[in-house]
Scaffold this motif. Sequence first.
Motif, short mmCIF file in Angstrom:
data_model
loop_
_atom_site.label_atom_id
_atom_site.label_comp_id
_atom_site.label_asym_id
_atom_site.label_seq_id
_atom_site.Cartn_x
_atom_site.Cartn_y
_atom_site.Cartn_z
N VAL A 235 -1.26 -1.73 -4.66
CA VAL A 235 -0.50 -2.03 -5.60
C VAL A 235 0.11 -2.89 -5.34
O VAL A 235 0.61 -4.12 -4.48
CB VAL A 235 1.39 -1.03 -6.08
CG1 VAL A 235 1.76 -1.39 -7.28
CG2 VAL A 235 0.71 0.44 -5.87
N CYS B 243 -2.66 -2.12 -10.12
CA CYS B 243 -3.75 -1.06 -8.60
C CYS B 243 -5.30 -1.40 -8.63
O CYS B 243 -6.06 -1.63 -9.10
CB CYS B 243 -4.07 0.69 -9.66
SG CYS B 243 -4.87 1.17 -8.28
N ARG C 149 0.77 -1.21 0.06
CA ARG C 149 0.38 -0.45 0.13
C ARG C 149 1.06 1.38 -0.35
O ARG C 149 1.91 1.12 0.74
CB ARG C 149 -0.35 0.30 1.20
CG ARG C 149 -1.75 1.14 0.95
CD ARG C 149 -3.08 1.13 2.31
NE ARG C 149 -3.44 2.22 2.65
CZ ARG C 149 -4.10 2.53 3.10
NH1 ARG C 149 -3.32 2.66 4.57
NH2 ARG C 149 -4.47 4.37 3.30
N GLY D 227 1.03 6.71 -4.38
CA GLY D 227 -0.69 6.99 -4.39
C GLY D 227 -1.22 8.44 -4.64
O GLY D 227 -0.19 9.10 -4.26
N GLN E 58 -6.45 3.40 -11.57
CA GLN E 58 -7.35 3.07 -11.48
C GLN E 58 -7.88 1.64 -10.49
O GLN E 58 -7.28 1.45 -11.26
CB GLN E 58 -9.11 3.27 -11.51
CG GLN E 58 -8.93 5.21 -12.16
CD GLN E 58 -8.81 6.24 -11.36
OE1 GLN E 58 -9.68 5.79 -10.05
NE2 GLN E 58 -7.57 7.41 -11.10
N ALA E 59 -8.07 1.70 -9.76
CA ALA E 59 -8.41 0.40 -9.30
C ALA E 59 -9.01 -0.71 -10.61
O ALA E 59 -9.56 -0.14 -11.17
CB ALA E 59 -9.91 0.40 -8.28
N GLY F 260 -7.88 2.35 -4.90
CA GLY F 260 -7.27 3.63 -4.95
C GLY F 260 -6.63 4.12 -6.38
O GLY F 260 -6.83 3.30 -7.13
N THR F 261 -6.62 5.19 -6.14
CA THR F 261 -5.60 5.81 -7.20
C THR F 261 -3.54 5.96 -7.34
O THR F 261 -3.26 6.34 -6.10
CB THR F 261 -5.65 7.02 -7.51
OG1 THR F 261 -7.39 6.63 -8.10
CG2 THR F 261 -5.26 7.91 -9.18
N LEU F 262 -3.18 5.20 -8.56
CA LEU F 262 -1.55 5.30 -8.39
C LEU F 262 -1.39 5.99 -9.64
O LEU F 262 -1.56 6.31 -10.70
CB LEU F 262 -1.41 3.81 -8.34
CG LEU F 262 0.11 3.55 -8.93
CD1 LEU F 262 0.45 3.51 -7.46
CD2 LEU F 262 0.74 1.77 -9.20
N ASP G 225 -3.81 7.74 -2.12
CA ASP G 225 -3.73 6.32 -1.16
C ASP G 225 -3.73 5.61 -2.17
O ASP G 225 -4.55 5.46 -3.26
CB ASP G 225 -4.71 6.14 -0.29
CG ASP G 225 -3.91 6.63 0.73
OD1 ASP G 225 -2.92 6.63 1.63
OD2 ASP G 225 -5.08 6.97 0.91
N ALA G 226 -3.09 4.27 -2.96
CA ALA G 226 -3.39 3.11 -4.07
C ALA G 226 -2.62 1.36 -2.85
O ALA G 226 -2.19 1.58 -2.06
CB ALA G 226 -1.96 3.12 -4.96
#
Length: 78
Positions: A74, A32, A13, A68, A51-52, A35-37, A71-72
């Motif tokens: 991964v 991902c 994370r 992130g 995106q997820a 969240g968003t990466l 937050d993400a």
Amino acid sequence: MIQVCCTAGMSFRLSGRSTMLLKQASGLRIVCRAGTLWISEYRRFDDSVLQAGESVTVGSDRDVVLSGLPDAQVALIS
């Protein structure tokens, strides 16, 4: 910043303002999971935002920075 040599099968994370540097990432698929990466490859002018459920495969041996937004979750897959 956390720096690792790419370890396939790794899951982690990235919380707000955390970054990770991947070295020698050629052929690695970055997923991902939640969240968003944000992904940026060294000397490449276009960044990726995942995106997820989305993924990207690194096509070169350049360094890759992950972060992130904010937050993400991964996963790294070979």
